[in-house]
Design a protein around this motif. Structure first.
Motif, short mmCIF file in Angstrom:
data_model
loop_
_atom_site.label_atom_id
_atom_site.label_comp_id
_atom_site.label_asym_id
_atom_site.label_seq_id
_atom_site.Cartn_x
_atom_site.Cartn_y
_atom_site.Cartn_z
N PRO A 133 12.52 85.55 12.76
CA PRO A 133 11.82 85.66 11.47
C PRO A 133 11.47 84.29 10.93
O PRO A 133 12.04 83.28 11.36
N PRO A 134 10.53 84.23 9.97
CA PRO A 134 10.22 82.94 9.34
C PRO A 134 11.49 82.31 8.79
O PRO A 134 12.30 82.98 8.16
N GLY A 135 11.70 81.05 9.07
CA GLY A 135 12.92 80.38 8.62
C GLY A 135 14.07 80.53 9.59
O GLY A 135 15.14 79.97 9.38
N GLY A 136 13.89 81.32 10.65
CA GLY A 136 14.93 81.51 11.65
C GLY A 136 15.95 82.55 11.24
O GLY A 136 15.89 83.13 10.16
N GLN B 93 19.48 83.77 10.02
CA GLN B 93 20.47 83.19 9.11
C GLN B 93 21.65 84.13 8.98
O GLN B 93 21.48 85.35 8.85
N ASP C 178 10.14 87.38 18.35
CA ASP C 178 10.14 86.09 17.67
C ASP C 178 11.14 86.10 16.52
O ASP C 178 11.32 87.13 15.86
#
Length: 82
Positions: free
Chosen positions: A6-9, A11, A4
């Motif tokens: 990471p939180p926030g996608g 970057q 999955d």
């Protein structure tokens, strides 16, 4: 196996200017590394530039110094969890 994001996608790197030994340079790091670097500086009661300068000093003393961004990432991942 599923991975999955990471939180926030995911970057990409963000370029910021820092001053080392009176000279400005720019460093590109992903936001999570900037956050970790800022936390590490705060934990040591250092300005961000001072911590980057210390990492740079340790880096250039190495046998085959990597670029500064790589040295910062490596140093951050080698730190014990706070």
């Amino acid at each position: 196996m599923n991975v999955d994001p990471p939180p926030g996608g995911f970057q990409g790197p963000v370029k910021r200017s820092v001053t080392i030994a009176g000279h400005q340079t720019s460093i590109s790091l992903e936001p999570l590394f900037w956050d970790a670097l800022e936390r590490a500086a705060a934990e040591r009661a250092l300005p961000l530039n001072a911590l980057v300068a210390a990492i740079d000093h340790a880096r250039i003393g190495g046998e085959e110094p990597p670029n500064l961004a790589s040295a910062i990432r490596t140093w951050l991942l080698a730190q014990p969890p706070s």
